[in-house]
Design a protein around this motif. Structure first.
Motif, PDB file in Angstrom:
ATOM      1  N   MET A 104       0.846  -1.202   0.000  1.00  0.00           N
ATOM      2  CA  MET A 104       0.000   0.000   0.000  1.00  0.00           C
ATOM      3  C   MET A 104       0.878   1.248   0.000  1.00  0.00           C
ATOM      4  SD  MET A 104       0.944  -0.138   3.380  1.00  0.00           S
ATOM      5  CE  MET A 104       0.228  -1.730   3.731  1.00  0.00           C
ATOM      6  N   PRO A 105       0.398   2.341  -0.580  1.00  0.00           N
ATOM      7  CA  PRO A 105       1.236   3.530  -0.641  1.00  0.00           C
ATOM      8  C   PRO A 105       1.349   4.244   0.702  1.00  0.00           C
ATOM      9  CG  PRO A 105      -0.831   3.879  -1.810  1.00  0.00           C
ATOM     10  CD  PRO A 105      -0.878   2.498  -1.270  1.00  0.00           C
ATOM     11  N   ARG A 106       2.520   4.775   0.920  1.00  0.00           N
ATOM     12  CA  ARG A 106       2.746   5.652   2.067  1.00  0.00           C
ATOM     13  C   ARG A 106       2.756   7.082   1.545  1.00  0.00           C
ATOM     14  NH1 ARG A 106       6.834   4.137   6.752  1.00  0.00           N
ATOM     15  NH2 ARG A 106       5.008   2.840   7.142  1.00  0.00           N
ATOM     16  N   LEU A 107       1.819   7.889   2.056  1.00  0.00           N
ATOM     17  CA  LEU A 107       1.668   9.255   1.542  1.00  0.00           C
ATOM     18  C   LEU A 107       2.177  10.267   2.548  1.00  0.00           C
ATOM     19  CD1 LEU A 107      -1.888   9.075  -0.118  1.00  0.00           C
ATOM     20  CD2 LEU A 107       0.350   8.504  -1.089  1.00  0.00           C
ATOM     21  N   ASP A 108       2.680  11.354   2.007  1.00  0.00           N
ATOM     22  CA  ASP A 108       3.212  12.455   2.820  1.00  0.00           C
ATOM     23  C   ASP A 108       2.428  13.711   2.460  1.00  0.00           C
ATOM     24  OD1 ASP A 108       4.618  14.594   3.890  1.00  0.00           O
ATOM     25  OD2 ASP A 108       6.590  13.711   3.492  1.00  0.00           O
ATOM     26  N   ILE A 109       1.665  14.207   3.437  1.00  0.00           N
ATOM     27  CA  ILE A 109       0.891  15.425   3.206  1.00  0.00           C
ATOM     28  C   ILE A 109       1.435  16.488   4.153  1.00  0.00           C
ATOM     29  CG2 ILE A 109      -1.393  16.482   3.119  1.00  0.00           C
ATOM     30  CD1 ILE A 109      -1.154  12.718   3.253  1.00  0.00           C
ATOM     31  N   ALA A 110       2.297  17.343   3.634  1.00  0.00           N
ATOM     32  CA  ALA A 110       2.907  18.420   4.418  1.00  0.00           C
ATOM     33  C   ALA A 110       3.506  17.890   5.731  1.00  0.00           C
ATOM     34  CB  ALA A 110       1.876  19.519   4.698  1.00  0.00           C
ATOM     35  N   GLY A 111       4.218  16.761   5.619  1.00  0.00           N
ATOM     36  CA  GLY A 111       4.900  16.209   6.778  1.00  0.00           C
ATOM     37  C   GLY A 111       4.102  15.189   7.573  1.00  0.00           C
ATOM     38  N   HIS A 112       2.819  15.040   7.265  1.00  0.00           N
ATOM     39  CA  HIS A 112       1.998  14.008   7.909  1.00  0.00           C
ATOM     40  C   HIS A 112       2.069  12.750   7.050  1.00  0.00           C
ATOM     41  CE1 HIS A 112      -0.180  16.809  10.725  1.00  0.00           C
ATOM     42  NE2 HIS A 112       0.351  17.668   9.856  1.00  0.00           N
ATOM     43  N   VAL A 113       2.763  11.737   7.557  1.00  0.00           N
ATOM     44  CA  VAL A 113       2.989  10.527   6.769  1.00  0.00           C
ATOM     45  C   VAL A 113       2.024   9.441   7.243  1.00  0.00           C
ATOM     46  CG1 VAL A 113       4.673   8.750   6.144  1.00  0.00           C
ATOM     47  CG2 VAL A 113       5.400  11.143   6.399  1.00  0.00           C
ATOM     48  N   ARG A 114       1.276   8.871   6.295  1.00  0.00           N
ATOM     49  CA  ARG A 114       0.295   7.831   6.627  1.00  0.00           C
ATOM     50  C   ARG A 114       0.319   6.726   5.563  1.00  0.00           C
ATOM     51  NH1 ARG A 114       0.171  10.935  10.234  1.00  0.00           N
ATOM     52  NH2 ARG A 114      -1.561  11.693  11.515  1.00  0.00           N
ATOM     53  N   ASP A 115       0.023   5.497   6.001  1.00  0.00           N
ATOM     54  CA  ASP A 115      -0.206   4.406   5.051  1.00  0.00           C
ATOM     55  C   ASP A 115      -1.665   4.477   4.619  1.00  0.00           C
ATOM     56  OD1 ASP A 115       2.382   3.313   5.156  1.00  0.00           O
ATOM     57  OD2 ASP A 115       1.906   2.331   7.059  1.00  0.00           O
ATOM     58  N   ILE A 116      -1.884   4.659   3.322  1.00  0.00           N
ATOM     59  CA  ILE A 116      -3.224   4.948   2.803  1.00  0.00           C
ATOM     60  C   ILE A 116      -3.577   3.974   1.683  1.00  0.00           C
ATOM     61  CG2 ILE A 116      -4.604   6.659   1.539  1.00  0.00           C
ATOM     62  CD1 ILE A 116      -4.105   7.415   4.478  1.00  0.00           C
ATOM     63  N   ASP A 117      -4.763   3.373   1.777  1.00  0.00           N
ATOM     64  CA  ASP A 117      -5.241   2.490   0.709  1.00  0.00           C
ATOM     65  C   ASP A 117      -6.284   3.149  -0.175  1.00  0.00           C
ATOM     66  OD1 ASP A 117      -3.693   0.225   1.371  1.00  0.00           O
ATOM     67  OD2 ASP A 117      -5.021  -0.166   3.067  1.00  0.00           O
ATOM     68  N   LEU A 118      -6.964   4.175   0.346  1.00  0.00           N
ATOM     69  CA  LEU A 118      -8.035   4.829  -0.406  1.00  0.00           C
ATOM     70  C   LEU A 118      -7.974   6.335  -0.158  1.00  0.00           C
ATOM     71  CD1 LEU A 118     -10.811   4.834  -1.976  1.00  0.00           C
ATOM     72  CD2 LEU A 118     -11.916   4.473   0.244  1.00  0.00           C
ATOM     73  N   VAL A 119      -7.939   7.090  -1.248  1.00  0.00           N
ATOM     74  CA  VAL A 119      -8.026   8.552  -1.143  1.00  0.00           C
ATOM     75  C   VAL A 119      -9.415   8.968  -1.617  1.00  0.00           C
ATOM     76  CG1 VAL A 119      -7.051  10.779  -1.808  1.00  0.00           C
ATOM     77  CG2 VAL A 119      -5.556   8.774  -1.611  1.00  0.00           C
ATOM     78  N   VAL A 120     -10.161   9.649  -0.737  1.00  0.00           N
ATOM     79  CA  VAL A 120     -11.507  10.128  -1.081  1.00  0.00           C
ATOM     80  C   VAL A 120     -11.429  11.642  -1.276  1.00  0.00           C
ATOM     81  CG1 VAL A 120     -13.893  10.372  -0.310  1.00  0.00           C
ATOM     82  CG2 VAL A 120     -12.622   8.262   0.200  1.00  0.00           C
ATOM     83  N   PHE A 121     -11.770  12.071  -2.488  1.00  0.00           N
ATOM     84  CA  PHE A 121     -11.743  13.495  -2.830  1.00  0.00           C
ATOM     85  C   PHE A 121     -13.151  14.065  -2.841  1.00  0.00           C
ATOM     86  CE2 PHE A 121      -8.005  11.782  -5.054  1.00  0.00           C
ATOM     87  CZ  PHE A 121      -7.026  12.716  -4.744  1.00  0.00           C
ATOM     88  N   ASP A 122     -13.342  15.217  -2.203  1.00  0.00           N
ATOM     89  CA  ASP A 122     -14.475  16.066  -2.525  1.00  0.00           C
ATOM     90  C   ASP A 122     -14.253  16.574  -3.951  1.00  0.00           C
ATOM     91  OD1 ASP A 122     -16.588  18.118  -2.147  1.00  0.00           O
ATOM     92  OD2 ASP A 122     -14.871  19.488  -2.149  1.00  0.00           O
ATOM     93  N   LYS A 123     -15.308  17.037  -4.626  1.00  0.00           N
ATOM     94  CA  LYS A 123     -15.123  17.493  -6.022  1.00  0.00           C
ATOM     95  C   LYS A 123     -14.963  19.014  -6.125  1.00  0.00           C
ATOM     96  CE  LYS A 123     -18.752  17.427  -8.874  1.00  0.00           C
ATOM     97  NZ  LYS A 123     -19.075  18.788  -9.375  1.00  0.00           N
ATOM     98  N   ASP A 124     -16.015  19.730  -5.721  1.00  0.00           N
ATOM     99  CA  ASP A 124     -16.046  21.174  -5.984  1.00  0.00           C
ATOM    100  C   ASP A 124     -15.147  21.934  -5.017  1.00  0.00           C
ATOM    101  OD1 ASP A 124     -17.989  21.060  -8.098  1.00  0.00           O
ATOM    102  OD2 ASP A 124     -19.448  20.538  -6.559  1.00  0.00           O
ATOM    103  N   GLY A 125     -14.216  22.696  -5.570  1.00  0.00           N
ATOM    104  CA  GLY A 125     -13.269  23.431  -4.742  1.00  0.00           C
ATOM    105  C   GLY A 125     -12.035  22.610  -4.401  1.00  0.00           C
ATOM    106  N   THR A 126     -12.110  21.308  -4.662  1.00  0.00           N
ATOM    107  CA  THR A 126     -10.998  20.406  -4.356  1.00  0.00           C
ATOM    108  C   THR A 126     -10.334  19.937  -5.655  1.00  0.00           C
ATOM    109  OG1 THR A 126     -12.132  19.698  -2.354  1.00  0.00           O
ATOM    110  CG2 THR A 126     -10.380  18.253  -3.184  1.00  0.00           C
ATOM    111  N   LEU A 127     -11.149  19.425  -6.577  1.00  0.00           N
ATOM    112  CA  LEU A 127     -10.636  18.995  -7.880  1.00  0.00           C
ATOM    113  C   LEU A 127     -10.835  20.071  -8.940  1.00  0.00           C
ATOM    114  CD1 LEU A 127     -11.981  15.314  -7.968  1.00  0.00           C
ATOM    115  CD2 LEU A 127      -9.749  16.128  -7.182  1.00  0.00           C
ATOM    116  N   ILE A 128     -11.886  20.887  -8.761  1.00  0.00           N
ATOM    117  CA  ILE A 128     -12.177  21.929  -9.759  1.00  0.00           C
ATOM    118  C   ILE A 128     -12.419  23.264  -9.058  1.00  0.00           C
ATOM    119  CG2 ILE A 128     -13.182  20.230 -11.327  1.00  0.00           C
ATOM    120  CD1 ILE A 128     -15.938  21.374 -10.647  1.00  0.00           C
ATOM    121  N   ASN A 129     -12.212  24.341  -9.817  1.00  0.00           N
ATOM    122  CA  ASN A 129     -12.433  25.696  -9.307  1.00  0.00           C
ATOM    123  C   ASN A 129     -13.913  25.868  -8.977  1.00  0.00           C
ATOM    124  OD1 ASN A 129     -13.221  28.603  -9.582  1.00  0.00           O
ATOM    125  ND2 ASN A 129     -11.013  28.842  -9.841  1.00  0.00           N
TER     126      ASN A 129
END
Ligand SMILES: [Mg+2]
Length: 255
Positions: A1-26
């Motif tokens: 599984m991937p180990r992700l680094d978000i501004a210094g917060h390192v976590r083992d993550i299997d699923l990334v859940v994105f909000d859409k509006d304002g997150t993926l699009i303007n």
């Protein structure tokens, strides 16, 4: 599984859940534009007398949460976070407050206001937050599953994916008109985790509103990541986000 680094917060993550509006699009580009068109369509049908129509128009903008001049959406307003049915009720309530009988207010909101919001977005209405497809390809190649949890309707969300070039990268979506309690209830995120066969403690939630962060906390997600690319400022995330970053591109594979 991937180990992700978000501004210094390192976590083992299997699923990334994105909000859409304002997150993926303007957010403002799509939704302030829709709001202006929806209010114009509403005013075409709902005159409360020439002298008072300007007050009605101003109240619709103020109560729904957008500035027609700057084309900015007000943080944490109905337009920023509510579903299309909820926005339609808010529109009807403003019409009622300005003197229309309730049934007439509801009919006009449903006939004039709502269809503008429900129409699938066009390519010109969608402005990605940077290279969304590139980021998602990298996460997927590292073994992460990717999902979307949005308050927008499914029709508009499905239409957005090919415009972003991510339709083959998103495994699952929960949308505002699905029969699942909306954010900030945790049900949608828990549903996506179950579909992916992933424990909530290995889910990263990314969103641009406090409601996204509350959803993540209630579901027991690994990390609630607030992005400043949407409607919220850092102070709106206070006490809710685990980490606040400029946008989704702060999500990196840990080295
Ligand atoms: Mg959002």
């Amino acid at each position: 599984m991937p180990r992700l680094d978000i501004a210094g917060h390192v976590r083992d993550i299997d699923l990334v859940v994105f909000d859409k509006d304002g997150t993926l699009i303007n957010f403002d580009h799509l939704w302030a534009g829709k709001m202006i068109a929806a209010i114009a369509a509403t005013l075409d049908e709902a005159s409360v007398g020439a002298a008072r129509d300007a007050d009605l128009e101003a109240d619709l903008y103020r109560t729904l949460g957008a500035d027609p001049i700057s084309r900015r959406v007000v943080p944490e307003s109905p337009l920023a976070v509510a579903s299309i049915p909820a926005l339609t009720i808010v529109c009807a309530a403003v019409l009622y407050r300005h003197g229309l009988p309730w049934h007439e207010a509801e009919t006009i909101a449903g006939r004039a206001f709502r269809p503008v919001f429900q129409a699938p977005p066009t390519t010109t209405e969608i402005r990605p937050v940077g290279d969304v497809a590139g980021l998602m390809r990298g996460l997927a190649a590292a073994g992460a599953r990717l999902s979307i949890l949005t308050t927008d309707d499914r029709l508009g969300t499905v239409a957005t994916l090919p415009i972003l070039g991510v339709e083959r990268l998103i495994d699952a979506m929960v949308c505002g008109d699905d029969p699942i309690p909306a954010k900030p209830e945790p049900d949608g995120l828990l549903h996506l985790a179950a579909l992916a066969g992933v424990e909530p403690s290995r889910v990263l939630m990314v969103g641009d509103s406090a409601g996204d962060m509350v959803t993540a906390r209630r579901a027991g997600a690994a990390l609630a990541v607030g992005v400043l690319s949407g409607t919220s400022r850092a102070d709106h995330f206070a006490g809710h986000a685990d980490v606040i970053v400029p946008d989704i591109h702060a999500i990196r594979l840990a080295s």
